[in-house]
Design a protein around this motif. Structure first.
Motif, PDB file in Angstrom:
ATOM      1  N   GLN A   1       0.857  -1.182   0.000  1.00 28.35           N
ATOM      2  CA  GLN A   1       0.000   0.000   0.000  1.00 28.35           C
ATOM      3  C   GLN A   1       0.892   1.230   0.000  1.00 28.35           C
ATOM      4  O   GLN A   1       1.680   1.437   0.927  1.00 28.35           O
ATOM      5  N   LEU A   2       0.746   2.046  -1.023  1.00 21.45           N
ATOM      6  CA  LEU A   2       1.577   3.241  -1.178  1.00 21.45           C
ATOM      7  C   LEU A   2       0.784   4.437  -0.665  1.00 21.45           C
ATOM      8  O   LEU A   2      -0.219   4.836  -1.264  1.00 21.45           O
ATOM      9  N   HIS A   3       1.251   5.009   0.444  1.00 19.04           N
ATOM     10  CA  HIS A   3       0.471   6.040   1.125  1.00 19.04           C
ATOM     11  C   HIS A   3       1.173   7.399   1.096  1.00 19.04           C
ATOM     12  O   HIS A   3       0.881   8.275   1.925  1.00 19.04           O
ATOM     13  N   GLY A   4       2.080   7.582   0.155  1.00 17.35           N
ATOM     14  CA  GLY A   4       2.769   8.856   0.035  1.00 17.35           C
ATOM     15  C   GLY A   4       2.437   9.539  -1.279  1.00 17.35           C
ATOM     16  O   GLY A   4       1.315   9.457  -1.770  1.00 17.35           O
ATOM     17  N   ALA A   5       3.454  10.192  -1.856  1.00 16.91           N
ATOM     18  CA  ALA A   5       3.259  10.923  -3.113  1.00 16.91           C
ATOM     19  C   ALA A   5       3.787  10.133  -4.304  1.00 16.91           C
ATOM     20  O   ALA A   5       4.184  10.716  -5.318  1.00 16.91           O
ATOM     21  N   GLU A   6       3.792   8.812  -4.200  1.00 15.76           N
ATOM     22  CA  GLU A   6       4.326   7.970  -5.270  1.00 15.76           C
ATOM     23  C   GLU A   6       3.530   8.183  -6.570  1.00 15.76           C
ATOM     24  O   GLU A   6       2.301   8.089  -6.572  1.00 15.76           O
ATOM     25  N   PRO A   7       4.219   8.444  -7.692  1.00 13.25           N
ATOM     26  CA  PRO A   7       3.525   8.594  -8.976  1.00 13.25           C
ATOM     27  C   PRO A   7       3.194   7.223  -9.575  1.00 13.25           C
ATOM     28  O   PRO A   7       3.684   6.188  -9.097  1.00 13.25           O
TER      29      PRO A   7
ATOM     30  N   ALA B   1       4.294  -8.249  -6.094  1.00 10.77           N
ATOM     31  CA  ALA B   1       3.110  -8.001  -5.269  1.00 10.77           C
ATOM     32  C   ALA B   1       2.185  -7.024  -5.977  1.00 10.77           C
ATOM     33  O   ALA B   1       2.609  -6.232  -6.827  1.00 10.77           O
ATOM     34  N   GLY B   2       0.913  -7.071  -5.618  1.00  7.40           N
ATOM     35  CA  GLY B   2      -0.009  -6.070  -6.113  1.00  7.40           C
ATOM     36  C   GLY B   2       0.189  -4.755  -5.377  1.00  7.40           C
ATOM     37  O   GLY B   2       0.885  -4.689  -4.354  1.00  7.40           O
ATOM     38  N   VAL B   3      -0.422  -3.705  -5.894  1.00  6.03           N
ATOM     39  CA  VAL B   3      -0.283  -2.376  -5.302  1.00  6.03           C
ATOM     40  C   VAL B   3      -1.658  -1.810  -4.971  1.00  6.03           C
ATOM     41  O   VAL B   3      -2.596  -1.899  -5.773  1.00  6.03           O
ATOM     42  N   ILE B   4      -1.759  -1.259  -3.769  1.00  4.28           N
ATOM     43  CA  ILE B   4      -2.884  -0.410  -3.385  1.00  4.28           C
ATOM     44  C   ILE B   4      -2.347   1.018  -3.369  1.00  4.28           C
ATOM     45  O   ILE B   4      -1.370   1.299  -2.683  1.00  4.28           O
ATOM     46  N   LYS B   5      -2.949   1.913  -4.124  1.00  4.02           N
ATOM     47  CA  LYS B   5      -2.513   3.303  -4.090  1.00  4.02           C
ATOM     48  C   LYS B   5      -3.544   4.139  -3.337  1.00  4.02           C
ATOM     49  O   LYS B   5      -4.713   4.212  -3.710  1.00  4.02           O
ATOM     50  N   ALA B   6      -3.103   4.744  -2.238  1.00  5.49           N
ATOM     51  CA  ALA B   6      -3.965   5.609  -1.435  1.00  5.49           C
ATOM     52  C   ALA B   6      -3.978   7.014  -2.023  1.00  5.49           C
ATOM     53  O   ALA B   6      -2.919   7.580  -2.332  1.00  5.49           O
ATOM     54  N   LEU B   7      -5.170   7.557  -2.172  1.00  6.28           N
ATOM     55  CA  LEU B   7      -5.333   8.898  -2.716  1.00  6.28           C
ATOM     56  C   LEU B   7      -6.059   9.768  -1.695  1.00  6.28           C
ATOM     57  O   LEU B   7      -7.135   9.392  -1.207  1.00  6.28           O
TER      58      LEU B   7
ATOM     59  N   ASP C   1     -10.027  12.900  -9.454  1.00  8.15           N
ATOM     60  CA  ASP C   1      -9.472  12.854 -10.808  1.00  8.15           C
ATOM     61  C   ASP C   1      -8.133  12.135 -10.864  1.00  8.15           C
ATOM     62  O   ASP C   1      -7.750  11.601 -11.906  1.00  8.15           O
ATOM     63  N   ALA C   2      -7.408  12.114  -9.749  1.00  6.59           N
ATOM     64  CA  ALA C   2      -6.092  11.459  -9.726  1.00  6.59           C
ATOM     65  C   ALA C   2      -6.192   9.956  -9.925  1.00  6.59           C
ATOM     66  O   ALA C   2      -5.195   9.307 -10.274  1.00  6.59           O
ATOM     67  N   ALA C   3      -7.369   9.386  -9.729  1.00  8.82           N
ATOM     68  CA  ALA C   3      -7.512   7.934  -9.815  1.00  8.82           C
ATOM     69  C   ALA C   3      -7.195   7.392 -11.196  1.00  8.82           C
ATOM     70  O   ALA C   3      -6.631   6.296 -11.332  1.00  8.82           O
ATOM     71  N   ALA C   4      -7.549   8.123 -12.238  1.00 12.93           N
ATOM     72  CA  ALA C   4      -7.417   7.613 -13.606  1.00 12.93           C
ATOM     73  C   ALA C   4      -6.000   7.184 -13.942  1.00 12.93           C
ATOM     74  O   ALA C   4      -5.782   6.158 -14.590  1.00 12.93           O
ATOM     75  N   ALA C   5      -5.011   7.941 -13.481  1.00 10.34           N
ATOM     76  CA  ALA C   5      -3.615   7.628 -13.818  1.00 10.34           C
ATOM     77  C   ALA C   5      -3.128   6.368 -13.133  1.00 10.34           C
ATOM     78  O   ALA C   5      -2.193   5.712 -13.615  1.00 10.34           O
ATOM     79  N   PHE C   6      -3.740   6.003 -12.001  1.00  6.57           N
ATOM     80  CA  PHE C   6      -3.290   4.828 -11.247  1.00  6.57           C
ATOM     81  C   PHE C   6      -4.047   3.554 -11.606  1.00  6.57           C
ATOM     82  O   PHE C   6      -3.582   2.453 -11.286  1.00  6.57           O
ATOM     83  N   GLU C   7      -5.207   3.672 -12.230  1.00  2.00           N
ATOM     84  CA  GLU C   7      -5.999   2.477 -12.510  1.00  2.00           C
ATOM     85  C   GLU C   7      -5.256   1.429 -13.340  1.00  2.00           C
ATOM     86  O   GLU C   7      -5.418   0.235 -13.088  1.00  2.00           O
ATOM     87  N   PRO C   8      -4.410   1.807 -14.311  1.00  2.00           N
ATOM     88  CA  PRO C   8      -3.717   0.770 -15.074  1.00  2.00           C
ATOM     89  C   PRO C   8      -2.640   0.019 -14.284  1.00  2.00           C
ATOM     90  O   PRO C   8      -2.212  -1.058 -14.701  1.00  2.00           O
ATOM     91  N   VAL C   9      -2.178   0.583 -13.166  1.00  2.00           N
ATOM     92  CA  VAL C   9      -1.031  -0.015 -12.467  1.00  2.00           C
ATOM     93  C   VAL C   9      -1.359  -0.517 -11.060  1.00  2.00           C
ATOM     94  O   VAL C   9      -0.578  -1.286 -10.494  1.00  2.00           O
ATOM     95  N   ALA C  10      -2.483  -0.112 -10.498  1.00  2.00           N
ATOM     96  CA  ALA C  10      -2.834  -0.498  -9.129  1.00  2.00           C
ATOM     97  C   ALA C  10      -3.889  -1.596  -9.139  1.00  2.00           C
ATOM     98  O   ALA C  10      -4.838  -1.555  -9.924  1.00  2.00           O
TER      99      ALA C  10
END
Length: 212
Positions: free
Chosen positions: A81-87, A100-106, A115-124
């Motif tokens: 789970q990435l809970h910082g400013a990771e791009p 491992a899979g990734v959970i991206k916290a926004l 709106d930030a979700a769209a960029a992470f959907e292909p990788v998280a």
């Protein structure tokens, strides 16, 4: 049915309550400034009874390659789970490095933050919508803040997503009904003090999720 993640675990009793209550995910925090921080060795020991019962999550905040490698080797988490400013590129890199899979916290305060979700959907594998902490907060999460859950009502994402921020046994059912969250995450909402998980509150939270 909504599934739950109990995060910031640090004792066998809390892990047992999470597993016995049917949590789908258990989280261990690797961030020195958090009162819930644990060592990799301690997390690996605590995670042993969860294997095959719940997914093990390693929570990090802008961690470097050395730390990611150490956690991956010592804990072998199912998810980071990435809970910082990771791009997005960093999320993809961590997934590729570790398998491992990734959970991206926004962090969310208003509709535009989604709106930030769209960029992470292909990788998280999962997105996590957490309340944006107040400016004076020392931590990026786990501070008990909440946002307007209705911002997520009717929204659709590629993968099941987590609702987080200010959830507890008394409001989680309302939160799930407000936005149809498929997954929920709790940390401070099941504590009797900073970093001190209460097994009874964990049980109550999971019971409430099950009834939602």
């Amino acid at each position: 049915m909504t599934r739950a993640k109990i995060c910031g675990l640090s004792t066998p009793e809390a892990v047992r309550a999470a597993l016995d209550g049917g949590a789908g995910f258990i989280g261990f925090i690797f961030f020195d400034r958090s009162p819930r921080h644990v060592s990799v060795v301690a997390a690996a020991r605590l995670a042993e009874p969860a294997r095959g019962r719940a997914q093990v999550v390693a929570v990090v905040v802008d961690a470097g390659d050395e730390a990611i490698g150490r956690i991956a080797e010592g804990l072998a988490p199912d998810l980071f789970q990435l809970h910082g400013a990771e791009p997005p590129a960093r999320a993809a890199d961590i997934a590729a490095r570790t398998g491992a899979g990734v959970i991206k916290a926004l962090p969310i305060r208003e509709a535009a933050d989604l709106d930030a979700a769209a960029a992470f959907e292909p990788v998280a594998r999962h997105l996590m919508f957490d309340a944006k902490p107040p400016p004076e907060a020392a931590l990026p999460g786990g501070v008990g803040a909440r946002f307007d859950w209705s911002l997520l009502a009717g929204r659709r994402f590629a993968q099941p997503w987590f609702l987080a921020g200010g959830l507890d046994p008394w409001n989680v059912a309302e939160a799930v009904r407000a936005c149809d969250a498929p997954l929920v995450d709790v940390s401070s909402g099941v504590e009797r003090g900073a970093g001190l998980k209460d097994p009874r509150l964990i049980t109550a939270f999971l019971d409430a999720v099950r009834r939602a």
